[in-house]
Design a protein around this motif. Structure first.
Motif, PDB file in Angstrom:
ATOM      1  N   LEU A 152       0.829  -1.205   0.000  1.00 41.14           N
ATOM      2  CA  LEU A 152       0.000   0.000   0.000  1.00 41.14           C
ATOM      3  C   LEU A 152       0.866   1.258   0.000  1.00 41.14           C
ATOM      4  O   LEU A 152       0.611   2.215  -0.752  1.00 41.14           O
ATOM      5  N   VAL A 153       1.887   1.275   0.860  1.00 47.42           N
ATOM      6  CA  VAL A 153       2.772   2.443   0.925  1.00 47.42           C
ATOM      7  C   VAL A 153       3.489   2.651  -0.407  1.00 47.42           C
ATOM      8  O   VAL A 153       3.595   3.779  -0.915  1.00 47.42           O
ATOM      9  N   THR A 154       3.963   1.566  -1.005  1.00 48.86           N
ATOM     10  CA  THR A 154       4.667   1.663  -2.283  1.00 48.86           C
ATOM     11  C   THR A 154       3.759   2.244  -3.361  1.00 48.86           C
ATOM     12  O   THR A 154       4.173   3.109  -4.147  1.00 48.86           O
ATOM     13  N   ASP A 155       2.511   1.775  -3.396  1.00 46.92           N
ATOM     14  CA  ASP A 155       1.566   2.292  -4.387  1.00 46.92           C
ATOM     15  C   ASP A 155       1.238   3.756  -4.144  1.00 46.92           C
ATOM     16  O   ASP A 155       1.122   4.550  -5.084  1.00 46.92           O
ATOM     17  N   LEU A 156       1.073   4.138  -2.869  1.00 44.34           N
ATOM     18  CA  LEU A 156       0.736   5.521  -2.551  1.00 44.34           C
ATOM     19  C   LEU A 156       1.873   6.470  -2.921  1.00 44.34           C
ATOM     20  O   LEU A 156       1.639   7.579  -3.421  1.00 44.34           O
ATOM     21  N   LEU A 157       3.111   6.069  -2.694  1.00 46.44           N
ATOM     22  CA  LEU A 157       4.247   6.934  -2.988  1.00 46.44           C
ATOM     23  C   LEU A 157       4.484   7.094  -4.476  1.00 46.44           C
ATOM     24  O   LEU A 157       4.932   8.144  -4.941  1.00 46.44           O
ATOM     25  N   GLY A 158       4.198   6.057  -5.241  1.00 46.95           N
ATOM     26  CA  GLY A 158       4.460   6.133  -6.669  1.00 46.95           C
ATOM     27  C   GLY A 158       5.939   6.010  -6.977  1.00 46.95           C
ATOM     28  O   GLY A 158       6.744   5.622  -6.121  1.00 46.95           O
ATOM     29  N   THR A 170      -0.035  12.322   0.889  1.00 44.91           N
ATOM     30  CA  THR A 170       0.167  11.205  -0.023  1.00 44.91           C
ATOM     31  C   THR A 170       0.116   9.852   0.678  1.00 44.91           C
ATOM     32  O   THR A 170      -0.430   8.884   0.147  1.00 44.91           O
ATOM     33  N   VAL A 171       0.662   9.765   1.893  1.00 49.43           N
ATOM     34  CA  VAL A 171       0.745   8.477   2.584  1.00 49.43           C
ATOM     35  C   VAL A 171       0.081   8.508   3.958  1.00 49.43           C
ATOM     36  O   VAL A 171      -0.790   7.681   4.268  1.00 49.43           O
ATOM     37  N   ALA A 172       0.479   9.449   4.814  1.00 52.25           N
ATOM     38  CA  ALA A 172       0.083   9.393   6.222  1.00 52.25           C
ATOM     39  C   ALA A 172      -1.423   9.519   6.425  1.00 52.25           C
ATOM     40  O   ALA A 172      -1.972   8.915   7.359  1.00 52.25           O
ATOM     41  N   GLU A 173      -2.108  10.269   5.592  1.00 50.49           N
ATOM     42  CA  GLU A 173      -3.561  10.407   5.748  1.00 50.49           C
ATOM     43  C   GLU A 173      -4.338   9.235   5.135  1.00 50.49           C
ATOM     44  O   GLU A 173      -5.213   8.669   5.797  1.00 50.49           O
ATOM     45  N   PRO A 174      -4.061   8.831   3.886  1.00 53.73           N
ATOM     46  CA  PRO A 174      -4.870   7.745   3.314  1.00 53.73           C
ATOM     47  C   PRO A 174      -4.515   6.359   3.843  1.00 53.73           C
ATOM     48  O   PRO A 174      -5.379   5.470   3.866  1.00 53.73           O
ATOM     49  N   LEU A 175      -3.275   6.115   4.276  1.00 58.67           N
ATOM     50  CA  LEU A 175      -2.856   4.764   4.648  1.00 58.67           C
ATOM     51  C   LEU A 175      -3.715   4.148   5.745  1.00 58.67           C
ATOM     52  O   LEU A 175      -4.182   3.005   5.592  1.00 58.67           O
ATOM     53  N   PRO A 176      -3.959   4.829   6.880  1.00 58.33           N
ATOM     54  CA  PRO A 176      -4.769   4.176   7.915  1.00 58.33           C
ATOM     55  C   PRO A 176      -6.190   3.868   7.472  1.00 58.33           C
ATOM     56  O   PRO A 176      -6.785   2.886   7.926  1.00 58.33           O
ATOM     57  N   VAL A 177      -6.764   4.679   6.579  1.00 61.04           N
ATOM     58  CA  VAL A 177      -8.105   4.397   6.067  1.00 61.04           C
ATOM     59  C   VAL A 177      -8.084   3.120   5.235  1.00 61.04           C
ATOM     60  O   VAL A 177      -8.965   2.254   5.360  1.00 61.04           O
ATOM     61  N   LEU A 178      -7.066   2.959   4.384  1.00 53.66           N
ATOM     62  CA  LEU A 178      -6.957   1.771   3.541  1.00 53.66           C
ATOM     63  C   LEU A 178      -6.748   0.515   4.385  1.00 53.66           C
ATOM     64  O   LEU A 178      -7.324  -0.547   4.097  1.00 53.66           O
ATOM     65  N   VAL A 179      -5.930   0.624   5.439  1.00 52.27           N
ATOM     66  CA  VAL A 179      -5.678  -0.541   6.296  1.00 52.27           C
ATOM     67  C   VAL A 179      -6.939  -0.929   7.056  1.00 52.27           C
ATOM     68  O   VAL A 179      -7.291  -2.116   7.145  1.00 52.27           O
ATOM     69  N   THR A 180      -7.646   0.048   7.597  1.00 51.47           N
ATOM     70  CA  THR A 180      -8.902  -0.251   8.297  1.00 51.47           C
ATOM     71  C   THR A 180      -9.914  -0.848   7.342  1.00 51.47           C
ATOM     72  O   THR A 180     -10.644  -1.794   7.701  1.00 51.47           O
ATOM     73  N   ALA A 181      -9.990  -0.323   6.124  1.00 51.01           N
ATOM     74  CA  ALA A 181     -10.913  -0.876   5.135  1.00 51.01           C
ATOM     75  C   ALA A 181     -10.612  -2.349   4.886  1.00 51.01           C
ATOM     76  O   ALA A 181     -11.530  -3.181   4.782  1.00 51.01           O
ATOM     77  N   HIS A 182      -9.343  -2.701   4.819  1.00 50.79           N
ATOM     78  CA  HIS A 182      -8.974  -4.109   4.620  1.00 50.79           C
ATOM     79  C   HIS A 182      -9.420  -4.961   5.811  1.00 50.79           C
ATOM     80  O   HIS A 182      -9.985  -6.053   5.635  1.00 50.79           O
TER      81      HIS A 182
END
Length: 435
Positions: A152-158, A170-182
């Motif tokens: 996820l981090v790799t994809d977010l960073l590009g 780019t990472v710190a805000e969307p990452l926890p939402v994506l992990v919780t969604a999983h």
């Protein structure tokens, strides 16, 4: 990851209405010599610039000069031992979340949900619901998520093409939402929609309390909250949960350990509570490490671990400075008597700079034993998602170390203005070629 840190400091006692710049006088027995320290503490609550430039000096002085400080309307406890002891005392409870009448009228569903959520439940119910979530958020339960989070981090960073990247947005805000969604099995949901809704939930909190500061996100309205609540109910009622954490909640429902209404509130809470905690914790960790570039080399070489680096960074720059409590029964601490009804602010950031616990507290030393930091709280309200936050930080640090990260420029960083979390609002970095 609970709401214990999300709501409490925003409700810090306010200066007297007649003079918001007045410095309060310490309670009798403290002595006039502490008046300046008390004034600096008050400035922290009312002056965002002071929080950005002078907080470390204040937090270093508090546990030395006044580990238990009584002010006219509340107590501030900053000594490490005192903070840890009081965090485990049943006489101290979370204060109720009281929303402004305008918010209660506009968002009755949200107010009802939040005021009855896990952090504000009485002791037995609070422990019961923590018991439902705890096994699914333990270190053993979340360690296996590291490969997923790394992807996820790799994809977010590009691509690492030398362009500036804001690590926060780019990472710190969307990452926890994506992990919780999983974890909740909502991978099929539009994550941009979900991220917007979560930001709207947090914006309601940030704009509901005095001193909350500015937040760019728009607070959600009643219809938007109803949409998110409907999703939570759908997840709880789904016949086959694909998310491991959701499956655990459903199993507890079937076993009678929690009601359907409690399960729905837990899902709603999970959407929002880990976001700012992970966002600010991850941001602060990278921000501190960028000032110690040699640590990236040590991380790549395996001579220091990502958890040790993060633990020390969050000790030096603790994201949530205070945790708010209310005294239910008189008790003694540090020669002072706290009376029933008194408000207490546990200064986690100052406890992490107590020289009695951490010699030379301003120095960055990742070799310190990471266990015991006050960054995630103690006792009944210790952050349930600390291990999950650690996995996300570890994955991010490993990816950034491999990408040869550095600051994009030397310009001063913008900082969050709210009282709840102390962290850069943006963190521009440049990623070099992969190592």
């Amino acid at each position: 990851m609970t709401a214990s840190t999300a709501a409490a400091p925003s409700r810090a006692p306010r200066p007297p209405a007649a003079d918001r710049s007045a410095h309060p006088t310490p309670r009798p027995g403290h002595g006039a010599s502490l008046a300046g320290l008390a004034g600096d503490l008050w400035r922290y609550f009312v002056d965002a610039d002071f929080r950005r430039t002078d907080a470390e000096t204040l937090f270093t002085a508090l546990p030395v000069r006044a580990p238990v400080l009584g002010l006219p309307n509340f107590w501030v406890v900053s000594g490490y031992d005192a903070v840890r002891r009081l965090s485990t005392r049943p006489e101290l409870v979370m204060p109720p979340a009281r929303f402004p009448a305008e918010v209660a009228d506009r968002l009755p569903g949200f107010v009802d949900f939040f005021t009855r959520s896990l952090s504000f439940l009485p002791g037995p119910d609070h422990q019961r619901l923590r018991g439902v979530l705890g096994p699914h958020l333990s270190p053993a339960a979340v360690d296996g998520l590291l490969p997923l989070v790394t992807d996820l981090v790799t994809d977010l960073l590009g691509p690492a093409d030398g362009r500036p990247v804001d690590l926060v947005s780019t990472v710190a805000e969307p990452l926890p939402v994506l992990v919780t969604a999983h974890l909740l099995g909502v991978d099929a949901v539009d994550h941009r929609w979900l991220t917007t809704r979560v930001a709207g939930l947090l914006a309601v909190l940030q704009t509901s309390f005095p001193g909350a500061g500015d937040r760019p996100a728009h607070p959600m309205d009643a219809a938007e909250f109803a949409e998110l609540a409907e999703l939570a109910e759908h997840l709880v009622d789904s016949p086959a949960a694909s998310g491991r954490l959701l499956a655990g909640i459903q199993t507890s429902c079937r076993a009678g350990d929690l009601t359907r209404d409690e399960a729905t509130r837990l899902v709603l809470l999970l959407f929002m509570t880990g976001v700012d905690t992970v966002t600010t914790g991850l941001t602060n960790t990278v921000h501190v490490l960028l000032d110690h570039p040699g640590e990236w080399d040590r991380l790549r070489a395996g001579t220091v671990s990502a958890p040790a680096l993060s633990a020390e960074a969050l000790r030096v720059l603790t994201p949530s400075s205070f945790a708010s409590r209310t005294v239910t029964t008189d008790l003694r601490i540090g020669g002072s008597t706290l009376r029933a009804g008194d408000a207490v602010l546990l200064c986690l950031a100052a406890a992490n700079r107590d020289p009695a616990r951490y010699p030379d507290p301003g120095a960055f030393r990742p070799e310190r034993t990471p266990a015991g930091s006050a960054a995630f709280g103690f006792g009944l309200h210790h952050c349930l998602g600390a291990a999950l936050a650690g996995v996300q930080t570890t994955a991010t640090l490993q990816v950034l170390a491999d990408r040869d990260v550095r600051r994009a420029d030397d310009r001063p960083l913008p900082w969050r203005t709210d009282l709840t979390f102390r962290s850069p609002a943006a963190l521009p970095v440049v990623l070099g070629g992969a190592r």
